[in-house]
Design an enzyme around this catalytic site. Structure first.
Site, PDB file in Angstrom:
ATOM      1  N   LYS A   1      -6.190 -10.674 -12.523  1.00 16.64           N
ATOM      2  CA  LYS A   1      -7.551 -11.281 -11.756  1.00 16.64           C
ATOM      3  C   LYS A   1      -8.514 -10.297 -12.217  1.00 16.64           C
ATOM      4  O   LYS A   1      -8.350  -8.614 -12.376  1.00 16.64           O
ATOM      5  CB  LYS A   1      -7.367 -10.637  -9.860  1.00 16.64           C
ATOM      6  CG  LYS A   1      -8.342 -11.449  -9.051  1.00 16.64           C
ATOM      7  CD  LYS A   1      -7.991 -11.745  -7.615  1.00 16.64           C
ATOM      8  CE  LYS A   1      -8.993 -11.773  -6.513  1.00 16.64           C
ATOM      9  NZ  LYS A   1      -8.554 -11.918  -5.356  1.00 16.64           N
TER      10      LYS A   1
ATOM     11  N   LYS B   1     -12.870  -3.906 -10.725  1.00 17.24           N
ATOM     12  CA  LYS B   1     -13.237  -2.698 -11.323  1.00 17.24           C
ATOM     13  C   LYS B   1     -12.292  -1.622 -11.197  1.00 17.24           C
ATOM     14  O   LYS B   1     -12.178  -1.315 -12.678  1.00 17.24           O
ATOM     15  CB  LYS B   1     -13.919  -2.359  -9.950  1.00 17.24           C
ATOM     16  CG  LYS B   1     -14.905  -1.235 -10.361  1.00 17.24           C
ATOM     17  CD  LYS B   1     -15.645  -1.061  -8.817  1.00 17.24           C
ATOM     18  CE  LYS B   1     -16.873   0.112  -9.286  1.00 17.24           C
ATOM     19  NZ  LYS B   1     -18.020  -0.928  -9.499  1.00 17.24           N
TER      20      LYS B   1
ATOM     21  N   LYS C   1       1.124  -1.605   0.160  1.00 14.09           N
ATOM     22  CA  LYS C   1       0.120  -0.354   0.100  1.00 14.09           C
ATOM     23  C   LYS C   1       0.546   1.591   0.128  1.00 14.09           C
ATOM     24  O   LYS C   1       0.512   2.064  -0.743  1.00 14.09           O
ATOM     25  CB  LYS C   1      -0.556  -0.098   1.271  1.00 14.09           C
ATOM     26  CG  LYS C   1      -2.623  -1.596   1.400  1.00 14.09           C
ATOM     27  CD  LYS C   1      -3.050  -0.447   0.091  1.00 14.09           C
ATOM     28  CE  LYS C   1      -3.905  -1.059   0.404  1.00 14.09           C
ATOM     29  NZ  LYS C   1      -6.028  -1.183  -0.158  1.00 14.09           N
TER      30      LYS C   1
END
Ligand code: SF4
Length: 329
Positions: free
Chosen positions: A194, A197, A114
């Protein structure tokens, strides 16, 4: 019945990867367990910054709950709620943060990822994410958490935090066990990553039949098949993999037609779109009907939060007693 907890970020309209990978499993767990499913909006704040970014939260929650309900999550059998509507989780998060060594959090791989993904917004929430996640689960004393293999390390950390609290203050929380799900990996329309969105390679559950067809027409297929007369390699084609899920009856036929160059990719994609649209038609119909009842959705989330809070208040009181913050009753 044993209790299951799972949370998912409010990512808006769900795609068929979410459906096959998680939601269908959520639905079937309802038959065997007392299920608590939570839309974790506070977690979403770790990656959203500023007024414009957070303005997506409420619409995304609405879209997500519509998909969950349309897919078969039953508010009578399961507790469905939004994380921030049960503020006890934030208090428990603080208590757990006092028993979680910093070194445990600094070594979490997803924290490092992150930091790379959003270097402009490395906030405390990113580091404390596993502590909040632990609070989500153990606030309800859940025995099981449905996870894929890739999420096992996160659950192990939650177990360690619960264990440390128990060792320091006496047994309070069951250590949550993994309920391993064998969900198929659904690749996106790029055929490489994968379905996601964020990556824009998804097919929304709520898409219209025409939108579904248009999305599938953009799918990558066998890269070695340049002309219709070239024999295809279905085993490396993502369209074929989706046929495995949505069109299993005709799988052998498609395989041999592709291998023998008897079907072109355009027709193969049209067939897939037709089968996906057929499979999702009842879900889409339910979703359309639910979308006309915003008051019902609001009420069921309020009721879900009320039921969740009835459990969470008790747990928090116990944790506060154990940590000396309030006197024992
Ligand atoms: S015919 Fe179908 S399975 Fe074969 S390469 Fe084209 S899209 Fe893939």
């Amino acid at each position: 019945m044993k209790r299951v907890f799972s949370g998912a970020r409010p990512t808006g309209r769900q795609h068929i990867g979410n459906y096959l990978g998680a939601i269908q499993n959520y639905v079937s767990l309802q038959d065997e367990f007392e299920c608590i499913y939570c839309i974790v909006d506070i977690h979403a704040l770790t990656s959203l910054e500023g007024k414009e970014a957070v303005s997506t939260l409420q619409p995304n929650i609405q879209e997500m709950i519509l998909d969950w309900l349309a897919a078969g999550l039953d508010p009578e059998r399961s507790i469905l709620f939004v994380q921030s509507q049960v503020p006890e989780v934030m208090e428990l998060h603080i208590l757990l943060s006092m028993v979680t060594p910093l070194s445990w959090l600094l070594r979490v791989p997803t924290f490092k990822e992150k930091v790379k993904m959003q270097p402009q917004n490395v906030n405390y929430g990113l580091l404390g994410y596993p502590v909040l996640m632990t609070a989500d689960i153990i606030l309800y004393k859940a025995e099981f958490v449905p996870v894929g293999e890739d999420q096992l390390p996160h659950l192990e950390l939650a177990r360690e935090i619960a264990r440390r609290f128990n060792n320091l203050y006496g047994y309070t929380f069951p250590e949550p066990q993994a309920k391993l799900t064998q969900a198929p990996l659904i690749l996106g329309l790029d055929g490489v990553q994968k379905m996601s969105k964020q990556l824009g390679n998804d097919i929304e559950l709520a898409a219209s039949p025409q939108e579904t067809l248009e999305r599938i027409m953009t799918a990558f297929t066998d890269p070695a098949r340049r002309y219709k007369s070239d024999p295809g390699h279905p085993e490396v084609c993502n369209v074929y993999h989706l046929h495995q899920t949505f069109n299993s009856d005709k799988l052998e036929e498609i395989y041999s037609q592709c291998r023998g160059a008897a079907i072109g990719c355009v027709d193969c994609k049209k067939l897939l779109a037709q089968e996906i649209n057929r499979a999702l038609a009842p879900l889409r119909e339910r979703r359309r009907e639910l979308a006309t009842r915003p008051e019902y959705i609001k009420e069921l989330l309020t009721e879900g939060a009320r039921r969740a809070q009835a459990i969470s208040r008790e747990t928090l009181r116990e944790a506060k007693e154990k940590t000396g913050l309030i006197s024992r009753a």
